[in-house]
Design a protein around this motif. Structure first.
Motif, PDB file in Angstrom:
ATOM      1  N   GLU A 107       0.808  -1.223   0.000  1.00  0.00           N
ATOM      2  CA  GLU A 107       0.000   0.000   0.000  1.00  0.00           C
ATOM      3  C   GLU A 107       0.838   1.268   0.000  1.00  0.00           C
ATOM      4  O   GLU A 107       0.487   2.255  -0.668  1.00  0.00           O
ATOM      5  N   ASP A 108       1.945   1.256   0.735  1.00  0.00           N
ATOM      6  CA  ASP A 108       2.787   2.453   0.794  1.00  0.00           C
ATOM      7  C   ASP A 108       3.355   2.804  -0.573  1.00  0.00           C
ATOM      8  O   ASP A 108       3.434   3.987  -0.944  1.00  0.00           O
ATOM      9  N   LYS A 111       0.647   4.414  -2.718  1.00  0.00           N
ATOM     10  CA  LYS A 111       0.459   5.823  -2.383  1.00  0.00           C
ATOM     11  C   LYS A 111       1.617   6.675  -2.898  1.00  0.00           C
ATOM     12  O   LYS A 111       1.416   7.797  -3.365  1.00  0.00           O
ATOM     13  N   LYS A 112       2.823   6.117  -2.825  1.00  0.00           N
ATOM     14  CA  LYS A 112       4.005   6.849  -3.284  1.00  0.00           C
ATOM     15  C   LYS A 112       3.896   7.180  -4.770  1.00  0.00           C
ATOM     16  O   LYS A 112       4.269   8.278  -5.204  1.00  0.00           O
ATOM     17  N   ARG A 114       1.052   7.291  -6.363  1.00  0.00           N
ATOM     18  CA  ARG A 114      -0.283   7.885  -6.553  1.00  0.00           C
ATOM     19  C   ARG A 114      -1.157   7.023  -7.468  1.00  0.00           C
ATOM     20  O   ARG A 114      -1.802   7.506  -8.391  1.00  0.00           O
ATOM     21  N   SER A 116      -4.315   4.173  -7.422  1.00  0.00           N
ATOM     22  CA  SER A 116      -5.415   3.626  -6.633  1.00  0.00           C
ATOM     23  C   SER A 116      -5.502   2.126  -6.852  1.00  0.00           C
ATOM     24  O   SER A 116      -4.896   1.581  -7.785  1.00  0.00           O
ATOM     25  N   THR A 117      -6.262   1.435  -6.008  1.00  0.00           N
ATOM     26  CA  THR A 117      -6.434  -0.008  -6.186  1.00  0.00           C
ATOM     27  C   THR A 117      -7.167  -0.307  -7.502  1.00  0.00           C
ATOM     28  O   THR A 117      -6.918  -1.336  -8.136  1.00  0.00           O
TER      29      THR A 117
END
Length: 288
Positions: A107-108, A111-112, A114, A116-117
């Motif tokens: 997940e990190d 986010k890094k 940018r 989405s799932t």
């Protein structure tokens, strides 16, 4: 500022098409296929300069040519430096980011970058992967592509997994294109015009009706015709040879059972076994 007249714009357009083409050739195919951040910025800037000079917003055309040359040569210099230095390459081209490891989403890292799932799911589906749990390793490459390694139990079976021997495949030689025979590929495939004419007669077609003709690594001719309504039979040489070998092997078995001579029986069985071994060795080349 007064714009250039139409003739001047036409002249500048053709001139800069030539200049941009030459610059792209110098920079290489990488600028097109695997664009990096720097190449993206460089490409936009070069295009903007060309557009500005073409439409006459810049009065001195030599300044535009000089700017494009500077950006083009800079891109070449950056690529050369990136080949020599990994640190510089990581800065300019970026590094891969692990999105999935051992079936678990990082997940990190999402986010890094940018992402989405939903975007991750879309990238996986492009690789024909629909379950995250099936993935051993997934990396977002600097080019924006997602490289996916499935877990071993989810990978397609290969002949190696089944311990099967398969024949080596070579690049097919295109010997007919647009109804014309290509002599160099024909010679490279080890064939001649006499052989080609015989094969075309077997298929019941003429060279003029062949859009594309290729010889595969087994020496078989396949054709694509202009008239798609004509049905062309598939090559039968290899299946016929395999069928003949199997018939001979079966005949030897029958002969060994039908004779009362012990010497002949052993001879038939011995040759039947040799033919069986030959069939096993040749099956990768003659099947399919």
């Amino acid at each position: 500022m007064e714009l250039a007249d139409p003739i001047d714009i036409i002249f500048r357009s053709f001139l800069f098409i030539l200049i941009l083409f030459l610059i792209t050739k110098i920079v290489g195919k990488k600028q097109i296929s695997q664009i990096t951040f720097f190449e993206y910025v460089s490409g936009i800037t070069v295009g903007s300069i060309a557009a500005e000079v073409i439409t006459g917003l810049e009065s001195n055309i030599s300044y535009g040519i000089m700017s494009i040359l500077i950006f083009g040569l800079t891109a070449v210099l950056v690529d050369f430096t990136a080949l020599k230095s990994k640190k510089f390459r990581d800065i300019v081209e970026g590094r891969g980011t692990v999105f999935i490891e051992d079936g678990k989403i990082q997940e990190d890292n999402l986010k890094k970058e940018r992402y989405s799932t939903d975007e991750l799911g879309s990238l996986l589906r492009r690789q024909n992967v629909f379950r995250v749990a099936d993935v051993e390793f997934a990396v977002l490459e600097p080019t924006g592509d997602l490289s996916v390694l499935l877990k071993k139990e989810n990978r397609p079976l290969t002949p190696k997994d089944l311990q099967l021997t398969v024949a080596d495949e070579k690049v097919p030689q295109t010997i007919i294109m647009d109804g014309k025979v290509l002599n160099d590929p024909l010679a490279k495939s080890g064939k001649n015009r006499a052989w080609l004419n015989i094969e075309l007669q077997k298929l019941g077609v003429t060279i003029d009706n062949v859009f594309l003709g290729q010889v595969d690594s087994f020496g078989e001719l396949t054709v694509d015709l202009y008239d798609d309504k004509i049905q062309v039979p598939s090559p039968q040489e290899r299946p016929q040879v395999m069928a003949l070998l199997k018939k001979c092997q079966a005949d030897l078995e029958l002969f060994s059972l039908g004779t009362d001579s012990e010497g002949a029986k052993k001879m038939y069985k011995r040759n039947s076994q040799k033919l069986t071994e030959a069939i096993e060795k040749l099956s990768p080349y003659l099947n399919g």
